[in-house]
Design a protein around this motif. Structure first.
Motif, mmCIF file in Angstrom:
data_model
loop_
_atom_site.group_PDB
_atom_site.id
_atom_site.type_symbol
_atom_site.label_atom_id
_atom_site.label_comp_id
_atom_site.label_asym_id
_atom_site.label_seq_id
_atom_site.Cartn_x
_atom_site.Cartn_y
_atom_site.Cartn_z
ATOM 1 N N PRO A 31 0.811 -1.235 -0.071
ATOM 2 C CA PRO A 31 0.259 0.066 0.058
ATOM 3 C C PRO A 31 0.816 1.327 0.147
ATOM 4 N N LEU A 32 2.096 1.277 0.647
ATOM 5 C CA LEU A 32 2.913 2.320 0.651
ATOM 6 C C LEU A 32 3.652 2.785 -0.767
ATOM 7 N N LEU A 33 3.907 1.464 -1.287
ATOM 8 C CA LEU A 33 4.581 1.802 -2.778
ATOM 9 C C LEU A 33 3.357 2.349 -3.793
ATOM 10 N N PHE A 34 2.257 1.831 -3.423
ATOM 11 C CA PHE A 34 0.949 2.251 -4.302
ATOM 12 C C PHE A 34 0.805 3.833 -4.017
ATOM 13 N N LEU A 35 0.853 4.112 -2.942
ATOM 14 C CA LEU A 35 0.572 5.386 -2.465
ATOM 15 C C LEU A 35 1.544 6.408 -2.792
ATOM 16 N N ALA A 36 2.770 5.947 -2.638
ATOM 17 C CA ALA A 36 3.912 6.648 -3.415
ATOM 18 C C ALA A 36 3.838 6.952 -5.005
ATOM 19 N N ARG A 37 3.321 5.999 -5.649
ATOM 20 C CA ARG A 37 3.334 6.091 -7.142
ATOM 21 C C ARG A 37 2.092 7.076 -7.656
ATOM 22 N N VAL A 38 1.006 6.783 -6.559
ATOM 23 C CA VAL A 38 -0.166 7.534 -6.835
ATOM 24 C C VAL A 38 0.195 9.334 -6.640
ATOM 25 N N ALA A 39 0.787 9.232 -5.648
ATOM 26 C CA ALA A 39 1.254 10.809 -5.341
ATOM 27 C C ALA A 39 2.074 11.384 -6.249
ATOM 28 N N GLY A 40 3.077 10.529 -7.002
ATOM 29 C CA GLY A 40 4.004 11.084 -7.860
ATOM 30 C C GLY A 40 3.102 11.313 -9.095
ATOM 31 N N LEU A 41 2.317 10.333 -9.603
ATOM 32 C CA LEU A 41 1.535 10.740 -10.612
ATOM 33 C C LEU A 41 0.427 12.108 -10.282
ATOM 34 N N ALA A 42 0.336 12.417 -9.125
ATOM 35 C CA ALA A 42 -0.638 13.606 -8.862
ATOM 36 C C ALA A 42 0.179 14.711 -8.915
ATOM 37 N N VAL A 43 1.586 14.516 -8.563
ATOM 38 C CA VAL A 43 2.384 15.848 -8.847
ATOM 39 C C VAL A 43 2.823 16.174 -9.926
ATOM 40 N N ALA A 44 2.770 15.146 -10.832
ATOM 41 C CA ALA A 44 3.216 15.348 -12.386
ATOM 42 C C ALA A 44 1.980 16.156 -12.828
ATOM 43 N N VAL A 45 0.636 15.750 -12.488
ATOM 44 C CA VAL A 45 -0.479 16.191 -13.309
ATOM 45 C C VAL A 45 -0.806 17.638 -12.657
ATOM 46 N N LEU A 46 -0.312 17.929 -11.324
ATOM 47 C CA LEU A 46 -0.599 19.217 -10.666
ATOM 48 C C LEU A 46 0.621 20.195 -11.314
ATOM 49 N N VAL A 47 1.586 19.881 -11.653
ATOM 50 C CA VAL A 47 2.732 20.714 -12.388
ATOM 51 C C VAL A 47 1.941 21.030 -13.685
ATOM 52 N N LEU A 48 1.604 19.994 -14.392
ATOM 53 C CA LEU A 48 1.185 20.406 -15.747
ATOM 54 C C LEU A 48 -0.042 21.292 -15.761
ATOM 55 N N ILE A 49 -1.108 21.082 -14.716
ATOM 56 C CA ILE A 49 -2.203 21.968 -14.635
ATOM 57 C C ILE A 49 -1.743 23.396 -14.260
ATOM 58 N N TRP A 50 -0.734 23.472 -13.324
ATOM 59 C CA TRP A 50 -0.229 24.778 -12.684
ATOM 60 C C TRP A 50 0.458 25.391 -14.001
#
Length: 137
Positions: free
Chosen positions: A11-30
């Motif tokens: 679950p921690l590895l999954f959460l880290a990857r989801v958070a990384g994907l969210a960061v990339a999407v947020l940078v693109l939106i920003w």
């Protein structure tokens, strides 16, 4: 065979990857939504593309891919040599993203010299250079 991860880490590895994907999407939106606040308003489409690619490639390369390269020894099954090969490959792709991200900043109308007036640009160049030295050696 190497270190096998605990099932409780999944679950921690999954959460880290989801958070990384969210960061990339947020940078693109920003980068796309606030383009008028950090870019000159008279950018054509090509300059806008280069300006958006710079922060996106830096985040994907130096944060997400190099972070994944660090974790590969913990989660990837297989031999030590295979893990080292995947680690090297991920570091190489991260370096390529960083070099291409720097290259995108030099493609604007201002040229190369205009990008070296801030501490951010000099520290970025030093970081990419040190990262490259680490990957090469």
């Amino acid at each position: 065979m190497g270190t096998v991860y605990s099932p409780s880490l999944l679950p921690l590895l999954f959460l880290a990857r989801v958070a990384g994907l969210a960061v990339a999407v947020l940078v693109l939106i920003w980068a796309l939504a606030f383009k008028s606040s950090f870019l000159t308003p008279s950018l054509d489409q090509q300059d806008l593309l280069y300006a958006v690619l710079h922060p996106l490639l830096m985040v994907i390369g130096f944060i997400l891919l190099s972070g994944e390269a660090i974790l590969v020894h913990r989660w990837l099954p297989g031999s030590r040599g295979f893990k080292k090969l995947v680690h090297l490959w991920l570091q190489g792709v991260a370096l390529a993203c960083g070099i291409f991200g720097i290259w995108t900043r030099f493609q604007g109308k201002d040229g190369i010299v205009a990008n070296f007036y801030t501490l951010h640009s000099w520290m970025g160049l030093v970081c990419v250079s040190l990262f490259a030295a680490q990957v090469i050696t």
